[in-house]
Every structure is written in structure tokens, then in C-alpha cells.
Design a protein around this motif. Structure first.
Motif, PDB file in Angstrom:
ATOM      1  N   ILE A  22       0.996  -1.296  -0.261  1.00 23.88           N
ATOM      2  CA  ILE A  22       0.201  -0.338  -0.302  1.00 23.88           C
ATOM      3  C   ILE A  22       0.839   1.416  -0.054  1.00 23.88           C
ATOM      4  O   ILE A  22       2.298   1.157  -0.279  1.00 23.88           O
ATOM      5  N   ASP A  23       0.772   2.199  -0.603  1.00 22.08           N
ATOM      6  CA  ASP A  23       1.099   3.784  -0.654  1.00 22.08           C
ATOM      7  C   ASP A  23       0.607   4.267   0.824  1.00 22.08           C
ATOM      8  O   ASP A  23      -0.165   3.909   1.607  1.00 22.08           O
ATOM      9  N   ARG A  24       1.075   5.747   0.783  1.00 20.32           N
ATOM     10  CA  ARG A  24       0.633   6.398   2.124  1.00 20.32           C
ATOM     11  C   ARG A  24      -0.819   6.581   2.205  1.00 20.32           C
ATOM     12  O   ARG A  24      -1.425   7.474   3.132  1.00 20.32           O
ATOM     13  N   ARG A  25      -1.528   6.405   1.457  1.00 21.13           N
ATOM     14  CA  ARG A  25      -2.601   7.270   1.149  1.00 21.13           C
ATOM     15  C   ARG A  25      -3.823   5.866   0.812  1.00 21.13           C
ATOM     16  O   ARG A  25      -5.371   6.021   1.011  1.00 21.13           O
ATOM     17  N   ASN A  26      -3.233   5.141   1.086  1.00 19.43           N
ATOM     18  CA  ASN A  26      -3.983   3.543   1.928  1.00 19.43           C
ATOM     19  C   ASN A  26      -4.201   2.839   0.412  1.00 19.43           C
ATOM     20  O   ASN A  26      -4.724   2.148   0.841  1.00 19.43           O
ATOM     21  N   HIS A  27      -3.751   3.518   0.020  1.00 17.93           N
ATOM     22  CA  HIS A  27      -3.988   2.998  -1.843  1.00 17.93           C
ATOM     23  C   HIS A  27      -2.983   1.734  -2.375  1.00 17.93           C
ATOM     24  O   HIS A  27      -1.894   2.032  -1.670  1.00 17.93           O
ATOM     25  N   ALA A  28      -3.487   0.137  -3.179  1.00 18.16           N
ATOM     26  CA  ALA A  28      -3.190   0.122  -2.938  1.00 18.16           C
ATOM     27  C   ALA A  28      -1.672  -0.533  -4.292  1.00 18.16           C
ATOM     28  O   ALA A  28      -1.600   0.927  -5.195  1.00 18.16           O
ATOM     29  N   ILE A  29      -0.700  -0.539  -4.278  1.00 20.72           N
ATOM     30  CA  ILE A  29       0.342  -0.537  -5.591  1.00 20.72           C
ATOM     31  C   ILE A  29       0.127  -1.352  -7.329  1.00 20.72           C
ATOM     32  O   ILE A  29       0.005  -2.380  -6.833  1.00 20.72           O
ATOM     33  N   PRO A  30      -0.258  -0.554  -8.245  1.00 25.50           N
ATOM     34  CA  PRO A  30      -0.147  -1.181  -9.420  1.00 25.50           C
ATOM     35  C   PRO A  30       0.779  -1.930  -9.590  1.00 25.50           C
ATOM     36  O   PRO A  30       2.003  -1.559  -9.489  1.00 25.50           O
ATOM     37  N   GLY A  31       0.602  -2.917  -9.828  1.00 26.48           N
ATOM     38  CA  GLY A  31       2.237  -4.021 -10.405  1.00 26.48           C
ATOM     39  C   GLY A  31       2.809  -4.993  -9.619  1.00 26.48           C
ATOM     40  O   GLY A  31       4.087  -5.236 -10.305  1.00 26.48           O
ATOM     41  N   ILE A  32       2.519  -4.272  -7.980  1.00 23.49           N
ATOM     42  CA  ILE A  32       3.292  -5.523  -7.011  1.00 23.49           C
ATOM     43  C   ILE A  32       2.417  -6.305  -7.364  1.00 23.49           C
ATOM     44  O   ILE A  32       1.406  -5.897  -6.194  1.00 23.49           O
ATOM     45  N   ALA A  33       2.699  -7.111  -6.845  1.00 27.75           N
ATOM     46  CA  ALA A  33       2.100  -8.359  -6.420  1.00 27.75           C
ATOM     47  C   ALA A  33       2.154  -8.716  -5.157  1.00 27.75           C
ATOM     48  O   ALA A  33       3.381  -8.354  -4.007  1.00 27.75           O
ATOM     49  N   CYS A  34       0.508  -9.121  -3.916  1.00 29.37           N
ATOM     50  CA  CYS A  34       0.725  -9.964  -3.280  1.00 29.37           C
ATOM     51  C   CYS A  34       1.647 -10.592  -2.582  1.00 29.37           C
ATOM     52  O   CYS A  34       2.128 -11.672  -3.832  1.00 29.37           O
ATOM     53  N   SER A  35       1.957 -11.139  -1.869  1.00 30.53           N
ATOM     54  CA  SER A  35       3.041 -12.333  -0.967  1.00 30.53           C
ATOM     55  C   SER A  35       2.602 -13.056   0.025  1.00 30.53           C
ATOM     56  O   SER A  35       1.537 -12.368   0.799  1.00 30.53           O
ATOM     57  N   ASP A  36       2.755 -14.300   0.348  1.00 31.91           N
ATOM     58  CA  ASP A  36       2.111 -14.712   1.138  1.00 31.91           C
ATOM     59  C   ASP A  36       3.103 -14.702   2.316  1.00 31.91           C
ATOM     60  O   ASP A  36       2.753 -14.585   3.390  1.00 31.91           O
ATOM     61  N   ALA A  37       4.112 -14.169   2.217  1.00 29.56           N
ATOM     62  CA  ALA A  37       5.010 -14.092   3.118  1.00 29.56           C
ATOM     63  C   ALA A  37       5.582 -12.609   3.437  1.00 29.56           C
ATOM     64  O   ALA A  37       5.433 -12.115   2.553  1.00 29.56           O
ATOM     65  N   ASN A  38       5.396 -11.685   4.177  1.00 32.82           N
ATOM     66  CA  ASN A  38       6.095 -10.071   4.270  1.00 32.82           C
ATOM     67  C   ASN A  38       7.683 -10.077   3.850  1.00 32.82           C
ATOM     68  O   ASN A  38       8.119 -10.717   4.111  1.00 32.82           O
TER      69      ASN A  38
END
Length: 662
Positions: A631-647
Motif C-alpha cells: 500500500i502507499d501512504r494514502r492507503n491505496h494498493a500499488i499497481p504492478g506489485i503482487a501480493c505475497s504469502d509472506a512479508n
């Protein structure tokens, strides 16, 4: 709907339900931000010998938690409207918004709108930018000078540009850079790796014409003679002479410089060694082998599952059935390397062989055996340090262990036998007959010691500096905290009271003040005249860098050094990295974000803490429903960067505890 899609929809909705947005906030540093700025300037002044700060400094400690830049006096150079602002170079700084990069100048003008997936700092008036995995160059106004067709391109002069076909991405997931050095985090460690391949570099001018045509990758072979170098052709390495002829035709998958007269090479996935003439000194028959080190004349190797040590002809000096073996090297004060044997691993435990392969210590330890300059060996087993002579004989008597005899530590040492402790010299002979129930080292020449349930302080010869009559002694050298009948006071090193015992808890600070607790309330007291810096308030208090943490009733509040409330989010826990600008906080089992003015910008909704660390370049990894998403500082998702099962970017810092005494 998938977990990541649901996560992004939820963030979109939350962006419109969190009340005031960061853009609505005033563009002036918060009181926290002003304190952070002064601390940063002081640190720069110390590190740069008073060199003035002549460029704006990036700051995220504005109301709303967005990032901008300020001058030394705190006036705003770049208004806070970005997720990240880099350092200024040639009056330009990279900025990031919504995962994309642009540039601002030092007057706050956005000279390049955020549009690139990656950028580098300006050099000689040009900045490298990435589009679609390829690099190009832009000028100071953002005009494209070289289209993004290169693996890597950077200015090395006003009209000279180094180019490469090899992509040079480094950094971390979601916070990549052009360094080529990749950093990977796990829950308890960090690893750094660089590519084995060397860049294929050439130099072009502003028109794109070759000044120095790209040459094949090359590297040193013999540091005493630059006339022969390793050169790569068609993915294989050979030795090229100064006249352009091949000393050794390219045939090796990997090749290294001479070390102790031999160079390690890989041919058909097997390891061997060549001499300075390029001829095989050791045929490539090994599965693995370590380089030879100067003066040792032998190295460890593996062949067909058998580990051992070979000489410079490739003959086995000895073979073993161990899992792993490699040279054990100690470094002395002059930084020279001294081999002292071979580390070996068996059944996932470590032991030590001498240089001829004889067992010094059996494989019984949790990590490789250390070697001290005084020739002692130190091994770690079951969370305890054990000490041995150079020949492997235990230094501690049977049933005993040394407590504080690490490499570099000077005697006397503390020897524990059963439940008793005693001071001993370097030969482990008792310095004094007195035995103690506990001993804690205080610097080089003093220790806290416990006898008959009472604490005192002893000298290095075992004599009493302060007689044992206290319930508790702190580890401060002078003054220190002492307790009688459950009440704490402050005592000088000569055993006289600076402040008589009257408090429930005391923690001495670095500025001749102390946290003191009485009747469930904590304040800050001056030691010299016992006047209050800050009147007691309910709960406990502790330092967090430039600020204070107050904890009472299960809630934490961040205070100024004078006791003013800086951040109060009605939180059970709250982040202590004030320079992040947005602090993670816990309420009712969920994590949210609060700025340094105390405004809650993201209500608690995440399953783990959310950190906007500078290393992550304006993104944070937030966990929800088992997925870590950026997420960015506005609490928006970041396009083009995938979610992950681990941090992908976990915090390695231990959990912060606010308490007066250990």
C-alpha cells in the motif's frame, strides 16, 4: 473474488471513508517533525565535520503523513504530496507516488511527473529511468535523451555515457534500485547478493556514437600482471593476452583470479585449478572446492559425496565422511588472516579439525568454533558459551562454566559451579575465596555481586566496593540505582547516597536525570537537585529517541521531552520510528496508521504492524486475510506489485517494551 482483488477493492472503499485526507492537512512540519529535523541536522553536522546542509532534506513528518522536503530552518521546499522523496542531487530529487517515480527541484516544482517504474539520481545533468524493463536517460527537464532500449545506462560525464546490455536491478521487492545488489529479508535475517556476471560496458556520446565500443566482460587473472585477463565470449571464460591472442581459449563456465598461485575454474560443471601459465595444476574432477589461500598450501574439496582436504597437486591429504568442511580462519588486530584448522559439520553440528585433519573438538556445537588471539577456542552449545585450549582441552572444570570469557575479554573471569559464582584469573585460579550467588559485570573493573540474598559491588580483586545490603543494584557505573526494603534510591560509586531510597522504580538517563516511579505514577527527576523535569503521570515512561513513551491502563501515548502529548491514538501499542511519518498502532487486535500530529488516517484493519520504512521507498506491506499486499501512504494498493504469502520486508527489530527497570 480472489484475496488480492478483494484487498484492493477494500482499500479503494476505505480511501473514501477515513475522513480527512492527507491532502487536506497543513504543509508544515509537526512538532515531532521539527524535533526529528533538528536531530537529523545535528547528526549530519557531526558526521560531516560541520559541513552545512545546502540541499533540502526529505521529510515525512507532516500532518497527513505524506512526504516532502524542508530546508535547515524547517521552511518547506517541497510540499508534502508524495509517498517518498529521495536525496537531492544536482538540485533534483526522485519522488514516488502510487508506486511510480518522478522528480522535483529544490523549489518544489514537479519537473517530471511520476510515471516511471524506476529512476536513478541525476549525474552530469541526466537521470536513468526505466520503462518496460529497459533503461533510458532523461535530462533535467524530463526530456528523453536516450530512449529506454538499454539494460543499463548512466552518465559518466557531460557527453559520456556508460551503457550495458545487462539489467542492473537491485534493492528489495517493491523498492528496487539500479545498484545490482539484491537484499532479501526473512523473519529473522537479511541476505545481500550481487550477480556473478560482470556488466558488458561500452561508452557512447550524446549522439549515440561509440567512444569506447562495448568490450566483452573481463576480470583480473593475476594482480601482479595486467597483461593477461579473463575475458568472456559466448558465455565461456578464457585468458586473453595483451596482444589479443588467447592464452587459453574460452571454455570455462566460471573462472577466478590466482590465489596462492592457482586459479579456481569450472569446466563441464567440475571444479579444478590452473596455474599462472593457464595449464591445469589440478584437473577438474571435483564437485566443489574452495580457493587456495596464501601460505596454506591446501584447501577443502568434495568429490562424489566425499569431503576432505587436497594439496596443490589435487591429492587428498585426508578424506572424511562429514557433511561439510572448510578452512577456519581467525583475524588478528592487524586484520591479517591466520588459519587455525578446519570447520566441519556432522549431523548438523559443528566441530574443529587441525590443519592435518586431526579432531580438535568433536561435532557437538551449534555454530562453528571461534578462535581468540590468545589462542583460546570458544564454542556455543545449548545457548551457552564453552571455552577450550588451542588443543581442545576444556578450560572450565567439570561441572563448571565460564560466564564472561569471550574473545577480547580481560580477566578476571566469572566461573559458575552449580549455583555459586567466583572470580578467577586467566589460569582459572580463584582471585578471592568469596563465592557469590550471582555476579554481573559492570564495565572492566567492577561487578555487582549477590551474597545471602543481598547485592553489593566488588572490585576486580574481589574486595567490596559497596557492601552487600541491597535488594537490587542497577548496572550503571556511577551513579547507580540501589534498593533497600523495596524502595529505590540513587547511589554514588563511593557508596554514599545521592538520593535516599523512596521510589518504587528508578531508571537513570544520560542527561543526569532519571525516570522515577512512585504510587503508580512516573515522572522525570533531576539528579543534582531532585527537582522535577516532568511531574509524575499515571503508569510508566521510557525514552524513544527524541521523544517519550507513556504507558498507562494498557494504552500508549507519545510525549514531547517536556511532556506535551504528541501522538495519542487510543492505542495499545504504537510505532516508535517517528521519522517514518506514519506510525503503526494497535487497537482491539487490529493495526492502523496515525500521523505524527496524532491524526488517525487509517483505522485499525490489518492483521500485523504496517511500517513505512525509508528502505521501502514509500510503500508498506499490509497483511489482511492471510495476504501481504503493498500500500502507499494514502492507503491505496500499488499497481504492478503482487501480493505475497509472506512479508517481503519484515521488521528485524525486537518487540519494544516500555518499562522502568529490566
Amino acid at each position: 473474488m480472489g484475496a488480492c482483488s478483494w484487498f484492493r477493492v477494500a482499500l479503494f472503499v476505505l480511501a473514501f471513508t477515513n475522513g480527512a485526507t492527507a491532502q487536506d492537512m497543513p504543509s508544515e512540519l509537526t512538532p515531532v517533525g521539527k524535533a526529528v529535523l533538528q536531530a537529523e541536522i545535528a547528526a549530519k553536522d557531526r558526521s560531516e565535520s560541520g559541513k552545512p546542509v545546502d540541499s533540502p532534506l526529505a521529510a515525512c513528518t507532516f500532518p497527513g503523513g505524506l512526504c516532502g522536503a524542508v530546508w535547515r530552518d524547517g521552511s518547506v521546499a517541497v510540499p508534502p504530496r508524495y509517498d517518498w522523496v529521495g536525496s537531492f542531487s544536482e538540485k533534483r530529487a526522485a519522488v514516488r507516488s502510487g508506486g511510480l517515480y518522478g522528480f522535483v527541484d529544490d523549489e518544489g516544482r514537479e519537473v517530471v511527473t511520476p510515471q516511471y517504474s524506476l529512476v536513478d539520481d541525476y549525474k552530469f545533468g541526466f537521470a536513468q529511468v526505466e520503462v518496460g524493463g529497459k533503461s533510458g536517460l532523461i535530462d533535467r527537464d524530463g526530456k528523453t535523451i536516450f530512449a529506454p532500449t538499454y539494460g543499463f545506462i548512466e552518465a559518466i560525464g557531460p557527453d559520456r555515457f556508460r551503457v550495458s546490455d545487462l539489467r542492473q536491478r537491485g534493492g528489495t521487492i517493491g523498492a528496487e534500485d539500479f545498484s545490482g545488489i539484491r537484499t532479501t529479508y526473512t523473519s529473522n535475517s537479511v541476505s545481500v547478493s550481487a550477480p556473478f556476471e560482470f556488466k558488458t560496458n561500452g561508452v557512447i556520446d550524446l549522439s549515440g556514437q561509440w567512444i569506447e565500443p562495448a568490450a566483452p566482460p573481463s576480470r583480473e587473472f593475476d594482480k601482479t600482471s595486467p597483461s593477461v585477463r579473463w575475458v568472456e565470449r559466448g558465455g565461456l571464460w578464457g585468458l586473453l593476452q595483451a596482444d589479443g591472442s588467447w592464452l587459453v581459449e574460452p571454455k570455462f563456465q566460471r573462472a577466478e583470479a590466482l590465489s596462492d598461485g592457482l586459479a579456481r575454474v569450472t569446466l563441464s560443471s567440475k571444479v579444478g585449478f590452473i596455474d599462472g601459465t593457464g595449464k591445469f595444476a589440478i584437473e577438474p574432477v571435483f564437485d566443489t572446492a574452495w580457493p587456495f589461500r596464501l601460505g596454506v598450501g591446501r584447501t577443502s574439496a568434495e568429490r562424489d559425496g566425499s569431503f576432505g582436504v587436497i594439496d596443490k597437486s589435487g591429492s587428498w591429504i585426508f578424506q572424511t565422511s562429514h557433511q561439510q568442511i572448510y578452512l577456519a580462519i581467525a583475524r588478528n588486530e592487524g586484520s591479517s588472516e591466520v588459519p587455525y584448522g578446519w570447520h566441519f559439520k556432522q549431523a548438523d553440528h559443528w566441530g574443529l579439525l587441525d590443519l592435518d585433519g586431526r579432531t580438535v573438538l568433536d561435532a557437538a556445537f551449534d555454530q562453528p568454533v571461534q578462535h581468540c588471539e590468545d589462542k583460546r577456542l570458544i564454542a556455543y552449545k545449548n545457548k551457552q558459551w564453552l571455552y577450550f585450549t588451542e588443543g581442545g582441552n576444556p578450560l572450565q572444570p567439570p561441572g563448571s562454566r565460564l560466564i564472561d570469557a569471550t574473545c577480547g575479554a580481560a580477566p578476571p573471569y566469572t566461573l559458575q559451579t552449580g549455583d555459586t559464582f567466583q572470580l578467577v584469573d586467566a589460569r582459572l585460579q580463584p582471585i578471592a575465596p568469596m563465592q557469590f550467588e550471582a555476579v554481573v559485570r559492570i564495565g572492566r573493573d567492577a561487578r555487582n555481586a549477590k551474597v545471602d540474598g543481598k547485592w553489593g559491588r566488588i572490585r576486580s580483586d574481589g574486595s567490596w566496593l559497596v557492601e552487600p545490603r541491597f535488594d537490587y543494584l542497577s548496572t550503571n557505573p556511577d551513579p547507580f540505582v540501589a534498593s533497600i526494603d523495596g524502595k529505590r534510591g540513587v547511589m554514588k560509586s563511593d557508596g554514599t547516597w545521592l538520593i535516599e531510597p523512596k521510589f518504587d522504580a528508578v531508571r537513570i538517563r544520560q542527561d543526569d536525570t532519571a525516570f522515577v516511579t512512585t504510587a503508580g505514577a512516573t515522572g522525570i527527576l533531576r539528579l543534582n537537585d531532585q527537582s522535577w523535569v516532568m511531574q509524575p503521570r499515571p503508569g510508566v515512561m521510557c525514552d524513544i529517541g527524541i521523544a517519550l513513551m507513556s504507558q498507562a491502563g494498557g494504552k500508549r501515548v507519545i510525549l514531547s521531552p517536556a511532556g506535551e502529548v504528541w501522538v495519542d491514538a487510543d492505542a495499545e501499542r504504537v510505532g516508535i520510528n517517528l521519522d517514518f511519518g506514519l506510525l503503526t498502532f494497535l487497537r482491539n487486535g487490529k493495526w492502523g496508521l496515525v500521523d505524527t500530529a496524532g491524526h488517525v488516517l487509517v483505522e485499525p484493519q490489518y492483521d500485523e504492524p504496517v511500517y513505512f520504512a525509508p528502505r521501502d521507498r514509500g510503500i508498506a506491506w499490509a497483511k489482511r486475510d492471510g495476504k501481504w499486499c503493498p500500500i502507499d501512504r494514502r492507503n491505496h494498493a500499488i499497481p504492478g506489485i503482487a501480493c505475497s504469502d509472506a512479508n517481503p520486508a519484515p521488521s528485524l527489530a525486537p518487540r519494544f517494551e516500555c518499562k522502568i527497570e529490566p
